[in-house]
Design an enzyme around this catalytic site. Structure first.
Site, PDB file in Angstrom:
ATOM      1  N   ARG A 161      20.849  15.411 -33.886  1.00 45.34           N
ATOM      2  CA  ARG A 161      19.494  15.661 -33.397  1.00 45.34           C
ATOM      3  C   ARG A 161      18.536  14.524 -33.729  1.00 45.34           C
ATOM      4  O   ARG A 161      18.609  13.946 -34.804  1.00 45.34           O
ATOM      5  CB  ARG A 161      18.958  16.963 -34.018  1.00 45.34           C
ATOM      6  CG  ARG A 161      19.378  18.182 -33.240  1.00 45.34           C
ATOM      7  CD  ARG A 161      19.117  19.471 -33.946  1.00 45.34           C
ATOM      8  NE  ARG A 161      17.785  19.597 -34.544  1.00 45.34           N
ATOM      9  CZ  ARG A 161      17.350  20.717 -35.123  1.00 45.34           C
ATOM     10  NH1 ARG A 161      18.130  21.782 -35.160  1.00 45.34           N
ATOM     11  NH2 ARG A 161      16.153  20.770 -35.649  1.00 45.34           N
ATOM     12  N   ARG A 172       8.818  18.665 -41.146  1.00 42.78           N
ATOM     13  CA  ARG A 172       9.231  20.013 -40.726  1.00 42.78           C
ATOM     14  C   ARG A 172       9.110  20.989 -41.896  1.00 42.78           C
ATOM     15  O   ARG A 172       8.697  22.138 -41.715  1.00 42.78           O
ATOM     16  CB  ARG A 172      10.673  19.970 -40.199  1.00 42.78           C
ATOM     17  CG  ARG A 172      10.758  19.354 -38.788  1.00 42.78           C
ATOM     18  CD  ARG A 172      12.134  18.790 -38.461  1.00 42.78           C
ATOM     19  NE  ARG A 172      13.201  19.771 -38.531  1.00 42.78           N
ATOM     20  CZ  ARG A 172      14.501  19.455 -38.589  1.00 42.78           C
ATOM     21  NH1 ARG A 172      14.882  18.179 -38.603  1.00 42.78           N
ATOM     22  NH2 ARG A 172      15.410  20.391 -38.618  1.00 42.78           N
TER      23      ARG A 172
HETATM   24  P1  AP5 Z   1      21.804  25.039 -39.839  1.00 38.50           P
HETATM   25  O1  AP5 Z   1      22.484  26.348 -39.702  1.00 38.50           O
HETATM   26  O2  AP5 Z   1      21.870  24.100 -38.709  1.00 38.50           O
HETATM   27  O3  AP5 Z   1      20.307  25.257 -40.345  1.00 38.50           O
HETATM   28  P2  AP5 Z   1      19.033  25.797 -39.563  1.00 38.50           P
HETATM   29  O4  AP5 Z   1      18.328  26.724 -40.486  1.00 38.50           O
HETATM   30  O5  AP5 Z   1      19.401  26.300 -38.217  1.00 38.50           O
HETATM   31  O6  AP5 Z   1      18.206  24.451 -39.512  1.00 38.50           O
HETATM   32  P3  AP5 Z   1      17.386  23.777 -38.330  1.00 38.50           P
HETATM   33  O7  AP5 Z   1      17.237  22.337 -38.704  1.00 38.50           O
HETATM   34  O8  AP5 Z   1      17.992  24.080 -37.015  1.00 38.50           O
HETATM   35  O9  AP5 Z   1      16.037  24.487 -38.494  1.00 38.50           O
HETATM   36  P4  AP5 Z   1      14.700  24.064 -37.911  1.00 38.50           P
HETATM   37  O10 AP5 Z   1      13.938  25.304 -38.149  1.00 38.50           O
HETATM   38  O11 AP5 Z   1      14.130  22.834 -38.476  1.00 38.50           O
HETATM   39  O12 AP5 Z   1      15.041  23.655 -36.403  1.00 38.50           O
HETATM   40  P5  AP5 Z   1      14.821  24.362 -35.015  1.00 38.50           P
HETATM   41  O13 AP5 Z   1      15.864  23.913 -34.091  1.00 38.50           O
HETATM   42  O14 AP5 Z   1      14.610  25.812 -35.205  1.00 38.50           O
HETATM   43  O15 AP5 Z   1      22.401  24.348 -41.148  1.00 38.50           O
HETATM   44  C1  AP5 Z   1      22.112  22.988 -41.458  1.00 38.50           C
HETATM   45  C2  AP5 Z   1      23.389  22.279 -41.906  1.00 38.50           C
HETATM   46  O16 AP5 Z   1      23.802  22.775 -43.168  1.00 38.50           O
HETATM   47  C3  AP5 Z   1      24.570  22.488 -40.970  1.00 38.50           C
HETATM   48  O17 AP5 Z   1      25.267  21.299 -40.830  1.00 38.50           O
HETATM   49  C4  AP5 Z   1      25.432  23.551 -41.650  1.00 38.50           C
HETATM   50  O18 AP5 Z   1      26.796  23.354 -41.376  1.00 38.50           O
HETATM   51  C5  AP5 Z   1      25.110  23.349 -43.105  1.00 38.50           C
HETATM   52  N1  AP5 Z   1      25.039  24.615 -43.820  1.00 38.50           N
HETATM   53  C6  AP5 Z   1      24.498  25.793 -43.378  1.00 38.50           C
HETATM   54  N2  AP5 Z   1      24.593  26.750 -44.325  1.00 38.50           N
HETATM   55  C7  AP5 Z   1      25.183  26.168 -45.401  1.00 38.50           C
HETATM   56  C8  AP5 Z   1      25.548  26.639 -46.698  1.00 38.50           C
HETATM   57  N3  AP5 Z   1      25.331  27.912 -47.084  1.00 38.50           N
HETATM   58  N4  AP5 Z   1      26.124  25.746 -47.546  1.00 38.50           N
HETATM   59  C9  AP5 Z   1      26.354  24.465 -47.160  1.00 38.50           C
HETATM   60  N5  AP5 Z   1      26.041  23.965 -45.939  1.00 38.50           N
HETATM   61  C10 AP5 Z   1      25.461  24.798 -45.077  1.00 38.50           C
HETATM   62  O19 AP5 Z   1      13.421  23.731 -34.565  1.00 38.50           O
HETATM   63  C11 AP5 Z   1      13.321  22.356 -34.248  1.00 38.50           C
HETATM   64  C12 AP5 Z   1      11.914  22.021 -33.774  1.00 38.50           C
HETATM   65  O20 AP5 Z   1      11.608  22.787 -32.591  1.00 38.50           O
HETATM   66  C13 AP5 Z   1      10.784  22.370 -34.740  1.00 38.50           C
HETATM   67  O21 AP5 Z   1      10.573  21.336 -35.672  1.00 38.50           O
HETATM   68  C14 AP5 Z   1       9.614  22.542 -33.769  1.00 38.50           C
HETATM   69  O22 AP5 Z   1       9.117  21.306 -33.336  1.00 38.50           O
HETATM   70  C15 AP5 Z   1      10.263  23.215 -32.576  1.00 38.50           C
HETATM   71  N6  AP5 Z   1      10.246  24.690 -32.657  1.00 38.50           N
HETATM   72  C16 AP5 Z   1      11.343  25.514 -32.730  1.00 38.50           C
HETATM   73  N7  AP5 Z   1      10.979  26.804 -32.773  1.00 38.50           N
HETATM   74  C17 AP5 Z   1       9.616  26.815 -32.732  1.00 38.50           C
HETATM   75  C18 AP5 Z   1       8.650  27.850 -32.780  1.00 38.50           C
HETATM   76  N8  AP5 Z   1       9.016  29.139 -32.879  1.00 38.50           N
HETATM   77  N9  AP5 Z   1       7.342  27.508 -32.733  1.00 38.50           N
HETATM   78  C19 AP5 Z   1       6.972  26.216 -32.630  1.00 38.50           C
HETATM   79  N10 AP5 Z   1       7.827  25.178 -32.598  1.00 38.50           N
HETATM   80  C20 AP5 Z   1       9.150  25.473 -32.649  1.00 38.50           C
HETATM   81 MG    MG Z   2      18.912  25.709 -36.241  1.00 40.55          MG
END
Ligand code: AP5
Ligand code: MG
Ligand code: ZN
Length: 220
Positions: A161, A172
């Site tokens: 990403r 973030r």
């Molecule tokens: P992963 O499962 O990918 O974590 P995640 O919580 O999904 O993290 P994201 O980075 O996707 O969260 P985010 O909230 O920043 O992004 P989003 O796409 O929602 O795990 C991460 C890694 O760790 C993976 O490689 C996994 O394998 C590993 N892992 C997981 N669990 C583990 C464990 N227990 N132990 C070890 N390793 C582990 O949002 C992106 C952007 O979109 C935002 O910044 C914003 O600009 C926009 N956006 C999205 N939703 C909204 C909203 N509702 N309102 C406004 N803007 C929004």
């Molecule tokens: Mg995610």
């Protein structure tokens, strides 16, 4: 059953949602994934979204709530929803209640993945996905069984990403602390919030979530 997975970037929302889809036939509703699809479509809206996401800031409540509204309306009544990355502001939490009500649904559980933010940077910068099917992997914690081949679809192309660099991750996280963490007390007051240790290994976190959904664990 309709649930929210709440937690900062890298907490494991997407990882756990993917597992719930496979194990329980629930539907993942990730606003991040929906926004990335819009961004890649190259529309004018997509270009505006790209600038905001690449900076690590939040996209407007109106845009994300419209995405959720459309997706929820398309669900079959028997399908449960997993909200991943939504709501992210108190305003979005209010809108979600309305959207759920309009669809004859209610929120059953809010699961907060409690994590140590400093350790999350490693998780995030090591993360990548299959370019074909979107399955998630990690350089250190979750490699494909056969190097360079997706476990799920057999694809060989992977991608990272644009917002998964240390500087954007810090923004973030600051956005999460300022705008999203304040929704936690809203759900706590309703008695539907459970806090889970998101620093445990992936299987342990999945088991803890299953215990909440199956009603075999007491609430926080
Ligand atoms: P992963 O499962 O990918 O974590 P995640 O919580 O999904 O993290 P994201 O980075 O996707 O969260 P985010 O909230 O920043 O992004 P989003 O796409 O929602 O795990 C991460 C890694 O760790 C993976 O490689 C996994 O394998 C590993 N892992 C997981 N669990 C583990 C464990 N227990 N132990 C070890 N390793 C582990 O949002 C992106 C952007 O979109 C935002 O910044 C914003 O600009 C926009 N956006 C999205 N939703 C909204 C909203 N509702 N309102 C406004 N803007 C929004
Ligand atoms: Mg995610
Ligand atoms: Zn794949």
């Amino acid at each position: 059953m309709n649930i929210i997975l709440l937690g900062p970037p890298g907490a494991g929302k997407g990882t756990q949602a993917e597992r719930l889809v496979a194990s329980r036939g629930m539907v993942q509703m990730s606003t991040g994934d929906m926004l990335r699809a819009e961004k890649n479509a190259g529309t004018e809206l997509g270009d505006r979204i790209k600038a905001v996401m690449d900076a690590g800031e939040l996209v407007s409540d109106e845009i994300v709530s419209a995405l959720i509204d459309n997706c929820l309306a398309a669900l079959k009544p028997e399908q449960g929803a997993i909200f991943d990355g939504y709501p992210r502001t108190a305003a979005q939490a209010g809108t979600l209640d309305e959207i759920l009500g309009n669809n004859g649904r209610r929120l059953d559980h809010v699961i907060e993945l409690h994590v140590d933010e400093d350790k999350l940077v490693t998780r995030i910068v090591g993360r990548y996905t299959c370019a074909t099917c979107g399955a998630g992997y990690h350089d250190m914690f979750k490699q494909p069984k056969v190097a360079g081949t997706c476990d799920v679809c057999g694809g060989h192309e992977f991608k990272r990403r644009a917002d998964d660099n240390e500087q954007t991750v810090r923004t973030r996280m600051a956005e999460y602390r300022a705008k999203t963490a304040p929704v936690i007390p809203i759900y706590e007051a309703r008695g539907i919030l459970t806090r889970i240790d998101g620093m445990a290994d992936i299987d342990t976190v999945s088991a803890a979530i299953a215990a909440v959904l199956d009603g075999t664990q007491t609430k926080a």
